[in-house]
Design a protein around this motif. Structure first.
Motif, PDB file in Angstrom:
ATOM      1  N   TRP A  98      22.059 -41.303-122.304  1.00 16.45           N
ATOM      2  CA  TRP A  98      22.011 -39.861-122.156  1.00 16.45           C
ATOM      3  C   TRP A  98      23.355 -39.269-122.566  1.00 16.45           C
ATOM      4  N   GLN A  99      23.303 -38.020-122.959  1.00 11.33           N
ATOM      5  CA  GLN A  99      24.518 -37.305-123.352  1.00 11.33           C
ATOM      6  C   GLN A  99      24.359 -35.840-122.982  1.00 11.33           C
ATOM      7  N   ALA A 100      25.358 -35.283-122.328  1.00  9.52           N
ATOM      8  CA  ALA A 100      25.343 -33.867-121.969  1.00  9.52           C
ATOM      9  C   ALA A 100      25.748 -33.038-123.186  1.00  9.52           C
ATOM     10  N   ASN A 101      24.947 -32.017-123.465  1.00  9.19           N
ATOM     11  CA  ASN A 101      25.219 -31.144-124.608  1.00  9.19           C
ATOM     12  C   ASN A 101      25.593 -29.732-124.186  1.00  9.19           C
ATOM     13  N   GLY A 102      25.775 -29.524-122.894  1.00 13.59           N
ATOM     14  CA  GLY A 102      26.078 -28.203-122.369  1.00 13.59           C
ATOM     15  C   GLY A 102      25.462 -28.056-121.003  1.00 13.59           C
ATOM     16  N   PRO A 103      25.603 -26.902-120.371  1.00 14.99           N
ATOM     17  CA  PRO A 103      25.013 -26.700-119.046  1.00 14.99           C
ATOM     18  C   PRO A 103      23.493 -26.910-119.073  1.00 14.99           C
ATOM     19  N   ASP A 104      23.009 -27.859-118.259  1.00 12.50           N
ATOM     20  CA  ASP A 104      21.574 -28.159-118.141  1.00 12.50           C
ATOM     21  C   ASP A 104      20.941 -28.557-119.469  1.00 12.50           C
ATOM     22  N   ARG A 105      21.726 -29.134-120.374  1.00 17.41           N
ATOM     23  CA  ARG A 105      21.200 -29.565-121.677  1.00 17.41           C
ATOM     24  C   ARG A 105      21.608 -31.014-121.918  1.00 17.41           C
ATOM     25  N   TYR A 106      20.626 -31.855-122.252  1.00 16.96           N
ATOM     26  CA  TYR A 106      20.903 -33.278-122.426  1.00 16.96           C
ATOM     27  C   TYR A 106      20.101 -33.842-123.596  1.00 16.96           C
ATOM     28  N   SER A 107      20.689 -34.839-124.249  1.00 17.05           N
ATOM     29  CA  SER A 107      19.961 -35.684-125.197  1.00 17.05           C
ATOM     30  C   SER A 107      19.689 -37.015-124.500  1.00 17.05           C
ATOM     31  N   LEU A 108      18.433 -37.451-124.507  1.00 17.45           N
ATOM     32  CA  LEU A 108      18.039 -38.669-123.818  1.00 17.45           C
ATOM     33  C   LEU A 108      17.408 -39.647-124.791  1.00 17.45           C
ATOM     34  N   GLU A 109      17.625 -40.929-124.549  1.00 12.54           N
ATOM     35  CA  GLU A 109      16.858 -41.966-125.225  1.00 12.54           C
ATOM     36  C   GLU A 109      16.163 -42.782-124.142  1.00 12.54           C
ATOM     37  N   THR A 110      14.854 -42.974-124.312  1.00 13.38           N
ATOM     38  CA  THR A 110      14.062 -43.653-123.296  1.00 13.38           C
ATOM     39  C   THR A 110      13.170 -44.707-123.920  1.00 13.38           C
ATOM     40  N   ARG A 111      12.719 -45.595-123.061  1.00 17.03           N
ATOM     41  CA  ARG A 111      11.689 -46.558-123.440  1.00 17.03           C
ATOM     42  C   ARG A 111      10.521 -46.375-122.486  1.00 17.03           C
ATOM     43  N   THR A 112       9.348 -46.154-123.029  1.00 10.63           N
ATOM     44  CA  THR A 112       8.150 -45.966-122.226  1.00 10.63           C
ATOM     45  C   THR A 112       7.167 -47.093-122.518  1.00 10.63           C
ATOM     46  N   THR A 113       6.683 -47.740-121.471  1.00  8.27           N
ATOM     47  CA  THR A 113       5.618 -48.730-121.616  1.00  8.27           C
ATOM     48  C   THR A 113       4.343 -48.165-120.999  1.00  8.27           C
ATOM     49  N   VAL A 114       3.240 -48.397-121.681  1.00  9.80           N
ATOM     50  CA  VAL A 114       1.958 -47.818-121.299  1.00  9.80           C
ATOM     51  C   VAL A 114       0.923 -48.931-121.222  1.00  9.80           C
ATOM     52  N   THR A 115       0.100 -48.899-120.180  1.00  6.78           N
ATOM     53  CA  THR A 115      -1.006 -49.843-120.074  1.00  6.78           C
ATOM     54  C   THR A 115      -2.252 -49.103-119.605  1.00  6.78           C
ATOM     55  N   GLY A 116      -3.406 -49.552-120.035  1.00 11.73           N
ATOM     56  CA  GLY A 116      -4.649 -48.921-119.617  1.00 11.73           C
ATOM     57  C   GLY A 116      -5.848 -49.695-120.132  1.00 11.73           C
ATOM     58  N   THR A 117      -7.020 -49.416-119.568  1.00  9.60           N
ATOM     59  CA  THR A 117      -8.258 -50.051-120.011  1.00  9.60           C
ATOM     60  C   THR A 117      -9.329 -48.996-120.235  1.00  9.60           C
ATOM     61  N   GLN A 118     -10.201 -49.288-121.170  1.00  6.22           N
ATOM     62  CA  GLN A 118     -11.331 -48.425-121.477  1.00  6.22           C
ATOM     63  C   GLN A 118     -12.597 -49.280-121.405  1.00  6.22           C
ATOM     64  N   THR A 119     -13.553 -48.850-120.587  1.00  4.50           N
ATOM     65  CA  THR A 119     -14.790 -49.604-120.417  1.00  4.50           C
ATOM     66  C   THR A 119     -15.904 -48.948-121.212  1.00  4.50           C
ATOM     67  N   ARG A 120     -16.506 -49.718-122.108  1.00  2.00           N
ATOM     68  CA  ARG A 120     -17.650 -49.273-122.895  1.00  2.00           C
ATOM     69  C   ARG A 120     -18.868 -50.108-122.501  1.00  2.00           C
ATOM     70  N   PRO A 121     -20.066 -49.665-122.872  1.00  2.81           N
ATOM     71  CA  PRO A 121     -21.258 -50.435-122.498  1.00  2.81           C
ATOM     72  C   PRO A 121     -21.219 -51.885-122.971  1.00  2.81           C
ATOM     73  N   ASP A 122     -20.583 -52.128-124.125  1.00  2.00           N
ATOM     74  CA  ASP A 122     -20.616 -53.473-124.701  1.00  2.00           C
ATOM     75  C   ASP A 122     -19.291 -54.208-124.632  1.00  2.00           C
ATOM     76  N   ARG A 123     -18.229 -53.550-124.143  1.00  5.26           N
ATOM     77  CA  ARG A 123     -16.942 -54.229-124.138  1.00  5.26           C
ATOM     78  C   ARG A 123     -15.930 -53.469-123.288  1.00  5.26           C
ATOM     79  N   THR A 124     -14.846 -54.165-122.944  1.00  6.89           N
ATOM     80  CA  THR A 124     -13.702 -53.542-122.282  1.00  6.89           C
ATOM     81  C   THR A 124     -12.496 -53.660-123.204  1.00  6.89           C
ATOM     82  N   LEU A 125     -11.814 -52.554-123.445  1.00  4.48           N
ATOM     83  CA  LEU A 125     -10.642 -52.514-124.300  1.00  4.48           C
ATOM     84  C   LEU A 125      -9.393 -52.402-123.436  1.00  4.48           C
ATOM     85  N   THR A 126      -8.390 -53.227-123.721  1.00  6.63           N
ATOM     86  CA  THR A 126      -7.123 -53.183-122.988  1.00  6.63           C
ATOM     87  C   THR A 126      -6.016 -52.711-123.917  1.00  6.63           C
TER      88      THR A 126
END
Length: 257
Positions: A98-126
Protein backbone atom coordinates in the motif's frame (compact mmCIF):
# COMPACT_ATOMS: atom_id res chain seq x y z
CA UNK A 1 -14.22 -33.26 -33.45
CA UNK A 2 -17.05 -31.98 -31.24
CA UNK A 3 -18.67 -28.59 -30.97
CA UNK A 4 -20.17 -27.12 -27.80
CA UNK A 5 -21.09 -23.64 -26.60
CA UNK A 6 -19.15 -22.29 -23.64
CA UNK A 7 -19.64 -18.85 -22.17
CA UNK A 8 -16.93 -16.54 -20.99
CA UNK A 9 -18.12 -17.54 -17.55
CA UNK A 10 -16.37 -20.84 -18.31
CA UNK A 11 -13.50 -19.73 -20.50
CA UNK A 12 -12.61 -16.38 -19.01
CA UNK A 13 -14.17 -16.67 -15.62
CA UNK A 14 -13.11 -13.16 -14.93
CA UNK A 15 -13.26 -13.71 -11.23
CA UNK A 16 -11.21 -10.53 -11.16
CA UNK A 17 -14.51 -8.75 -11.50
CA UNK A 18 -14.08 -8.42 -7.76
CA UNK A 19 -10.43 -8.62 -6.86
CA UNK A 20 -10.14 -5.68 -4.48
CA UNK A 21 -0.42 -10.07 -4.13
CA UNK A 22 1.05 -13.05 -2.01
CA UNK A 23 4.48 -12.65 -0.51
CA UNK A 24 6.13 -13.85 2.67
CA UNK A 25 5.51 -10.62 4.58
CA UNK A 26 1.88 -10.14 3.51
CA UNK A 27 0.74 -10.37 7.13
CA UNK A 28 3.26 -7.74 8.21
CA UNK A 29 2.17 -5.45 5.37
CA UNK A 30 -1.48 -5.78 6.36
CA UNK A 31 -0.74 -5.10 10.03
CA UNK A 32 1.22 -1.96 9.15
CA UNK A 33 -1.50 -0.61 6.86
CA UNK A 34 -3.72 2.25 8.04
CA UNK A 35 -6.78 1.19 9.99
CA UNK A 36 -9.08 2.49 7.22
CA UNK A 37 -7.41 0.27 4.62
CA UNK A 38 -7.63 -2.78 6.88
CA UNK A 39 -11.31 -2.05 7.62
CA UNK A 40 -12.28 -1.67 3.95
CA UNK A 41 -10.60 -4.89 2.84
CA UNK A 42 -11.91 -6.90 5.80
CA UNK A 43 -15.49 -5.71 5.39
CA UNK A 44 -15.33 -6.11 1.59
CA UNK A 45 -14.11 -9.69 1.95
CA UNK A 46 -16.94 -10.50 4.39
CA UNK A 47 -19.61 -8.84 2.24
CA UNK A 48 -18.41 -10.63 -0.91
CA UNK A 49 -18.32 -14.04 0.78
CA UNK A 50 -21.84 -13.37 2.10
CA UNK A 51 -22.92 -12.43 -1.46
CA UNK A 52 -24.30 -9.15 -0.05
CA UNK A 53 -24.40 -7.14 -3.26
CA UNK A 54 -25.49 -3.82 -1.75
CA UNK A 55 -22.78 -4.02 0.91
CA UNK A 56 -20.11 -4.86 -1.68
CA UNK A 57 -21.10 -2.06 -4.04
CA UNK A 58 -20.97 0.45 -1.17
CA UNK A 59 -17.18 0.03 -1.33
CA UNK A 60 -17.08 1.10 -5.00
CA UNK A 61 -17.40 4.64 -6.28
CA UNK A 62 -20.25 5.24 -8.72
CA UNK A 63 -17.55 6.58 -11.08
CA UNK A 64 -15.60 3.30 -10.78
CA UNK A 65 -13.54 2.28 -13.82
CA UNK A 66 -11.34 -0.71 -14.63
CA UNK A 67 -8.85 -1.86 -17.23
CA UNK A 68 -11.38 -4.40 -18.50
CA UNK A 69 -14.06 -1.80 -19.21
CA UNK A 70 -16.30 -2.53 -16.23
CA UNK A 71 -18.06 0.50 -14.82
CA UNK A 72 -20.11 0.56 -11.62
CA UNK A 73 -23.30 -0.75 -13.20
CA UNK A 74 -21.58 -3.51 -15.18
CA UNK A 75 -19.65 -4.63 -12.13
CA UNK A 76 -22.86 -4.92 -10.12
CA UNK A 77 -24.62 -6.87 -12.88
CA UNK A 78 -21.66 -9.20 -13.38
CA UNK A 79 -21.36 -10.00 -9.69
CA UNK A 80 -25.07 -10.70 -9.44
CA UNK A 81 -24.88 -13.15 -12.37
CA UNK A 82 -21.69 -14.79 -11.09
CA UNK A 83 -23.18 -15.32 -7.63
CA UNK A 84 -26.33 -16.82 -9.09
CA UNK A 85 -24.16 -19.36 -10.89
CA UNK A 86 -21.93 -19.99 -7.83
CA UNK A 87 -24.18 -19.52 -4.80
CA UNK A 88 -21.53 -20.68 -2.29
CA UNK A 89 -18.67 -18.56 -3.66
CA UNK A 90 -16.15 -17.30 -1.10
CA UNK A 91 -13.37 -14.70 -1.25
CA UNK A 92 -10.08 -14.26 0.59
CA UNK A 93 -8.26 -10.93 0.19
CA UNK A 94 -4.59 -10.38 1.08
CA UNK A 95 -3.00 -6.96 1.13
CA UNK A 96 0.45 -7.11 -0.47
CA UNK A 97 1.43 -3.46 -0.54
CA UNK A 98 0.00 0.00 0.00
CA UNK A 99 1.03 3.59 -0.53
CA UNK A 100 -0.57 6.80 0.75
CA UNK A 101 -1.24 9.31 -2.01
CA UNK A 102 -2.82 12.02 0.12
CA UNK A 103 -5.51 12.40 2.78
CA UNK A 104 -7.75 9.28 2.64
CA UNK A 105 -6.18 8.26 -0.69
CA UNK A 106 -4.23 5.03 -1.18
CA UNK A 107 -2.83 2.78 -3.89
CA UNK A 108 -3.23 -0.89 -2.96
CA UNK A 109 -1.99 -4.15 -4.38
CA UNK A 110 -3.93 -7.24 -3.33
CA UNK A 111 -4.24 -10.92 -3.98
CA UNK A 112 -7.73 -12.38 -4.04
CA UNK A 113 -8.48 -16.11 -4.05
CA UNK A 114 -11.95 -17.27 -5.02
CA UNK A 115 -13.62 -20.66 -4.65
CA UNK A 116 -17.13 -21.82 -5.48
CA UNK A 117 -19.26 -24.61 -6.93
CA UNK A 118 -22.07 -24.68 -9.44
CA UNK A 119 -24.52 -27.59 -9.47
CA UNK A 120 -26.16 -28.55 -12.76
CA UNK A 121 -28.53 -31.45 -13.45
CA UNK A 122 -25.73 -33.47 -15.06
CA UNK A 123 -22.61 -32.25 -13.27
CA UNK A 124 -21.01 -30.17 -10.53
CA UNK A 125 -18.48 -27.50 -11.53
CA UNK A 126 -15.77 -26.37 -9.10
CA UNK A 127 -14.22 -22.95 -9.58
CA UNK A 128 -10.92 -21.70 -8.15
CA UNK A 129 -9.32 -18.40 -9.10
CA UNK A 130 -6.30 -16.36 -8.09
CA UNK A 131 -6.19 -12.64 -8.98
CA UNK A 132 -3.54 -10.02 -8.31
CA UNK A 133 -4.72 -6.45 -8.79
CA UNK A 134 -4.06 -2.79 -8.07
CA UNK A 135 -6.76 -0.47 -6.72
CA UNK A 136 -7.10 3.21 -6.02
CA UNK A 137 -8.92 3.81 -2.74
CA UNK A 138 -10.35 7.24 -1.95
CA UNK A 139 -12.43 8.07 1.12
CA UNK A 140 -13.15 4.39 1.72
CA UNK A 141 -14.26 3.60 -1.85
CA UNK A 142 -12.47 1.91 -4.76
CA UNK A 143 -12.39 4.31 -7.69
CA UNK A 144 -10.39 2.24 -10.18
CA UNK A 145 -8.85 -1.19 -10.59
CA UNK A 146 -6.21 -2.83 -12.77
CA UNK A 147 -5.81 -6.61 -12.84
CA UNK A 148 -2.12 -7.52 -12.90
CA UNK A 149 -2.50 -11.29 -13.15
CA UNK A 150 -5.35 -13.78 -13.18
CA UNK A 151 -5.62 -17.55 -13.25
CA UNK A 152 -8.89 -19.43 -12.98
CA UNK A 153 -9.66 -23.13 -13.12
CA UNK A 154 -12.97 -24.88 -13.63
CA UNK A 155 -13.13 -28.65 -13.12
CA UNK A 156 -15.81 -31.31 -13.23
CA UNK A 157 -15.94 -35.10 -13.19
CA UNK A 158 -14.80 -37.89 -10.92
CA UNK A 159 -11.12 -37.58 -11.84
CA UNK A 160 -10.42 -34.48 -13.96
CA UNK A 161 -7.04 -34.31 -15.74
CA UNK A 162 -4.12 -32.61 -14.01
CA UNK A 163 -2.64 -29.92 -16.25
CA UNK A 164 0.69 -28.15 -16.49
CA UNK A 165 0.26 -24.91 -18.45
CA UNK A 166 3.14 -22.93 -19.91
CA UNK A 167 2.15 -19.44 -21.03
CA UNK A 168 3.85 -16.03 -20.74
CA UNK A 169 2.13 -13.54 -18.44
CA UNK A 170 3.17 -10.50 -20.48
CA UNK A 171 3.86 -10.01 -24.17
CA UNK A 172 4.95 -7.17 -26.41
CA UNK A 173 2.64 -6.10 -29.26
CA UNK A 174 2.92 -8.51 -32.19
CA UNK A 175 5.07 -11.00 -30.27
CA UNK A 176 4.82 -14.68 -31.23
CA UNK A 177 4.35 -16.98 -28.24
CA UNK A 178 3.83 -20.65 -27.46
CA UNK A 179 0.99 -21.99 -25.34
CA UNK A 180 1.63 -25.51 -24.07
CA UNK A 181 -0.71 -27.64 -21.96
CA UNK A 182 0.55 -30.98 -20.71
CA UNK A 183 -1.67 -33.62 -19.09
CA UNK A 184 0.41 -35.00 -16.23
CA UNK A 185 -1.19 -38.46 -16.03
CA UNK A 186 -0.23 -41.11 -18.62
CA UNK A 187 -2.85 -41.66 -21.32
CA UNK A 188 -3.06 -45.43 -20.67
CA UNK A 189 -5.21 -45.89 -23.74
CA UNK A 190 -7.73 -43.22 -22.80
CA UNK A 191 -8.84 -40.59 -25.30
CA UNK A 192 -8.33 -36.86 -24.80
CA UNK A 193 -10.14 -34.00 -26.48
CA UNK A 194 -9.17 -30.38 -26.15
CA UNK A 195 -9.01 -26.88 -27.52
CA UNK A 196 -7.14 -23.64 -26.90
CA UNK A 197 -9.16 -20.41 -26.98
CA UNK A 198 -8.08 -16.76 -26.95
CA UNK A 199 -10.58 -14.03 -26.07
CA UNK A 200 -10.60 -10.34 -25.36
CA UNK A 201 -11.03 -9.21 -21.77
CA UNK A 202 -14.15 -7.06 -21.99
CA UNK A 203 -17.26 -6.31 -19.98
CA UNK A 204 -19.50 -6.37 -23.07
CA UNK A 205 -19.50 -10.14 -23.65
CA UNK A 206 -18.48 -11.40 -20.21
CA UNK A 207 -20.99 -14.28 -20.16
CA UNK A 208 -21.73 -14.49 -23.89
CA UNK A 209 -21.73 -18.14 -25.08
CA UNK A 210 -19.35 -19.08 -27.88
CA UNK A 211 -19.18 -22.24 -29.97
CA UNK A 212 -16.02 -24.24 -29.33
CA UNK A 213 -14.74 -27.08 -31.50
CA UNK A 214 -12.81 -29.80 -29.71
CA UNK A 215 -10.12 -31.81 -31.45
CA UNK A 216 -9.07 -35.34 -30.60
CA UNK A 217 -5.59 -35.05 -29.05
CA UNK A 218 -3.13 -37.59 -30.36
CA UNK A 219 -0.59 -36.76 -27.63
CA UNK A 220 -0.87 -35.89 -23.96
CA UNK A 221 -1.62 -32.23 -24.35
CA UNK A 222 -2.11 -29.14 -26.49
CA UNK A 223 0.67 -27.27 -28.24
CA UNK A 224 -0.23 -23.98 -29.90
CA UNK A 225 1.57 -20.94 -31.28
CA UNK A 226 -0.12 -17.55 -31.14
CA UNK A 227 0.59 -13.92 -31.97
CA UNK A 228 -0.10 -11.06 -29.59
CA UNK A 229 -2.31 -8.18 -30.79
CA UNK A 230 -0.57 -5.31 -32.51
CA UNK A 231 -1.72 -2.85 -29.82
CA UNK A 232 -1.52 -2.99 -25.99
CA UNK A 233 -4.34 -5.15 -24.69
CA UNK A 234 -5.32 -7.88 -22.23
CA UNK A 235 -6.41 -11.34 -23.41
CA UNK A 236 -7.92 -14.38 -21.77
CA UNK A 237 -6.16 -17.53 -23.00
CA UNK A 238 -7.90 -20.76 -22.07
CA UNK A 239 -7.18 -24.43 -22.42
CA UNK A 240 -10.00 -26.97 -22.25
CA UNK A 241 -9.19 -30.67 -21.85
CA UNK A 242 -11.81 -33.42 -21.66
CA UNK A 243 -11.32 -37.03 -20.67
CA UNK A 244 -14.03 -39.61 -20.03
CA UNK A 245 -13.59 -39.11 -16.27
CA UNK A 246 -13.47 -35.32 -16.13
CA UNK A 247 -12.90 -31.91 -17.69
CA UNK A 248 -10.62 -28.97 -16.88
CA UNK A 249 -10.88 -25.39 -18.14
CA UNK A 250 -7.86 -23.30 -17.16
CA UNK A 251 -7.82 -19.60 -18.08
CA UNK A 252 -4.99 -17.14 -17.70
CA UNK A 253 -4.81 -13.45 -18.39
CA UNK A 254 -2.01 -12.27 -20.69
CA UNK A 255 -1.09 -8.60 -20.75
CA UNK A 256 0.15 -7.09 -24.01
CA UNK A 257 2.18 -4.01 -23.15
Amino acid sequence: MATVALGTGALGLGAGAIAPVAQANATVVAQAAPAEVQRVLSELETAASDRNLDAVMAFYSESFSSDTGFDYGQLRQTLETLWQQYPDITYDIELLSWQANGPDRYSLETRTTVTGTQTRPDRTLTLTADITSRQQLEAGQITSQEVLSETSRLVTGTNPPTLQVQLPTTLTPGQTYSFDTIVVEPLEGRSLMGVAVEEGVTATDFFEPRPVVFDLLSSGGLYKVGTAPAEPDSRWVSTVVIREDGMVVETRRVRVE
